[in-house]
Scaffold this active site. Sequence first.
Site, PDB file in Angstrom:
ATOM      1  N   ARG A 258       0.917  -1.067   0.192  1.00  0.00           N
ATOM      2  CA  ARG A 258      -0.444  -0.243  -0.237  1.00  0.00           C
ATOM      3  C   ARG A 258       0.821   1.487   0.076  1.00  0.00           C
ATOM      4  O   ARG A 258       1.793   1.106   0.269  1.00  0.00           O
ATOM      5  CB  ARG A 258      -0.726   0.405   1.236  1.00  0.00           C
ATOM      6  CG  ARG A 258      -1.548  -1.164   0.932  1.00  0.00           C
ATOM      7  CD  ARG A 258      -2.785  -1.170   2.495  1.00  0.00           C
ATOM      8  NE  ARG A 258      -3.899  -2.007   2.671  1.00  0.00           N
ATOM      9  CZ  ARG A 258      -4.450  -2.775   3.184  1.00  0.00           C
ATOM     10  NH1 ARG A 258      -4.496  -1.906   4.301  1.00  0.00           N
ATOM     11  NH2 ARG A 258      -4.981  -3.640   2.960  1.00  0.00           N
ATOM     12  N   ARG A 273       2.552   1.471   9.862  1.00  0.00           N
ATOM     13  CA  ARG A 273       1.830   1.868   8.786  1.00  0.00           C
ATOM     14  C   ARG A 273       2.673   1.506   7.830  1.00  0.00           C
ATOM     15  O   ARG A 273       4.374   2.399   7.576  1.00  0.00           O
ATOM     16  CB  ARG A 273       0.829   3.550   9.224  1.00  0.00           C
ATOM     17  CG  ARG A 273       0.261   3.014   7.496  1.00  0.00           C
ATOM     18  CD  ARG A 273       0.184   4.506   7.138  1.00  0.00           C
ATOM     19  NE  ARG A 273      -0.842   4.905   8.407  1.00  0.00           N
ATOM     20  CZ  ARG A 273      -2.381   5.495   8.516  1.00  0.00           C
ATOM     21  NH1 ARG A 273      -3.165   4.658   7.485  1.00  0.00           N
ATOM     22  NH2 ARG A 273      -3.667   5.527   9.529  1.00  0.00           N
ATOM     23  N   GLU A 347      -6.415  -0.542  15.461  1.00  0.00           N
ATOM     24  CA  GLU A 347      -6.938  -1.213  14.629  1.00  0.00           C
ATOM     25  C   GLU A 347      -6.430  -2.555  13.762  1.00  0.00           C
ATOM     26  O   GLU A 347      -4.747  -1.353  13.116  1.00  0.00           O
ATOM     27  CB  GLU A 347      -8.044  -0.502  13.366  1.00  0.00           C
ATOM     28  CG  GLU A 347      -8.573  -1.546  12.377  1.00  0.00           C
ATOM     29  CD  GLU A 347      -7.780  -1.331  10.572  1.00  0.00           C
ATOM     30  OE1 GLU A 347      -7.899  -2.868  10.479  1.00  0.00           O
ATOM     31  OE2 GLU A 347      -7.416  -0.543  10.203  1.00  0.00           O
ATOM     32  N   SER A 350     -10.390  -6.374   9.750  1.00  0.00           N
ATOM     33  CA  SER A 350     -11.595  -5.254  10.077  1.00  0.00           C
ATOM     34  C   SER A 350     -12.764  -6.233   8.788  1.00  0.00           C
ATOM     35  O   SER A 350     -12.202  -7.285   8.175  1.00  0.00           O
ATOM     36  CB  SER A 350     -11.003  -4.204   8.632  1.00  0.00           C
ATOM     37  OG  SER A 350     -10.595  -3.083   8.970  1.00  0.00           O
ATOM     38  N   ARG A 388       2.423  -5.378  12.081  1.00  0.00           N
ATOM     39  CA  ARG A 388       1.466  -4.704  12.626  1.00  0.00           C
ATOM     40  C   ARG A 388       0.458  -4.694  14.270  1.00  0.00           C
ATOM     41  O   ARG A 388       0.887  -4.646  15.297  1.00  0.00           O
ATOM     42  CB  ARG A 388      -0.228  -3.332  11.528  1.00  0.00           C
ATOM     43  CG  ARG A 388      -0.881  -3.090  12.599  1.00  0.00           C
ATOM     44  CD  ARG A 388      -1.636  -2.864  12.486  1.00  0.00           C
ATOM     45  NE  ARG A 388      -1.193  -1.443  11.095  1.00  0.00           N
ATOM     46  CZ  ARG A 388      -2.651  -1.027  10.820  1.00  0.00           C
ATOM     47  NH1 ARG A 388      -4.104  -0.287  11.057  1.00  0.00           N
ATOM     48  NH2 ARG A 388      -1.744   0.400  10.049  1.00  0.00           N
TER      49      ARG A 388
END
Length: 425
Positions: A258, A273, A347, A350, A388
Amino acid sequence: MLDIKFIRENAGAVKHAVEVKGVPIDIDELLRIDRELVDLKQRVEAMQAERNANAKLVPKATPEERPTLIQRGKDLAEEIKALDPALRAHEDNLRQLLLRVPNIPHASVPVGKDDNDNVELRREGTLPAFEFTPRDQVDLLEGQGWSDFERVARVSGSRSYLLKGEGALLEMAVQMFAMSFLAGRGFTPLSTTALVRPETLVNSGHFPGDEESVYKLEGDELMLAGTAEVPVNSLYAGEQLSADQLPLAFSAISGAFRREAGSAGRDVRGLIRVHEFRKVEQYVICRADEQEGLKWFETLLGNAEAILQALELPYRVVQNCTGDMGAGKVLMYDIETWVPSEQKYRETHSCSYLGDWQARRTGLRYRDENGKLVYAHTLNNTGIATPRILVPLLENHQRADGTIHVPEALRPYLGGKAVLGQPVR
């Protein structure tokens, strides 16, 4: 993607979804183009019917009548050809607009603008009570010599990471644990590529809209996906499955990439991130039944929670509001795991139910018991994402001397070790 017939018959509900999800699309304009397309098709069909009828008259016509009939056939062919550009333009315009139409959110979804309006459902686990000053993720990694952010930045730039020694083994252990855990719950393991064709990102719903987040390989017509959901969603693209083949449940591990466009200045330090990571993704294709879909939603959520519980990590479950759930989602919950150094939940998972919105884009159908072709329903949720998850794992399980307690579930993947690292002064 929603069925155009559904949009025609439920324009009010679709407009409401557009409003509460904050999607920039004019449904009235879409319906206008749709009406014009229908009119064009009807005109073309009428002229084609006339041309066919005219052609049948030619062999029976008198010598005097035949030239007029032949000319009429030519005129009709030219008129049909003249309408073709407008017909194709309307079809393309309608297709592009349909790709932007959001799904209808479930009745339980709270209306809100962004993640500030998400609703906490519950908290699980006990927050650590340290009798010492805890270190953050970077201090723990560097204290053990498990990372080298400076050198890897020279190789790959910012938002890159490198793990060494037991830090690298811990990352792989977490991945293997998640894959084994999900396999034990009946999910077929997949090891898949992150290299995908652009149409797969349209199929999954990431395009149009998220182009700035995706790395493109110029000259190869390939892109790097940010989740295994993208390639797995297209594995059965255009196929017709049988009802007895469903459900299909996968746990897919892949690289993930990403660009993190728009995140400048946020989470620059450490592992939260990064541009490249590894992710285990849960993905399900099931029958077109909302009740069955919601049961699978709870299953995917339960799997992720069980993984976090096995890792002995405190977390909370949050229901995403309309403005934070994405265009294609019917229902979405995030799981956020406790990060002691930040004194907040971050987070890590999801969980999403998309109804047939994704399957319509992908052309993913099955024949039901009556032989009717039906678009399937799809769901996905994170199994685990590294590095993460290492942030809460390291920080919650740190000990006063800088070593790391290993949850029992991970020990078989780390040679039975109960503690990682050496005491740090």
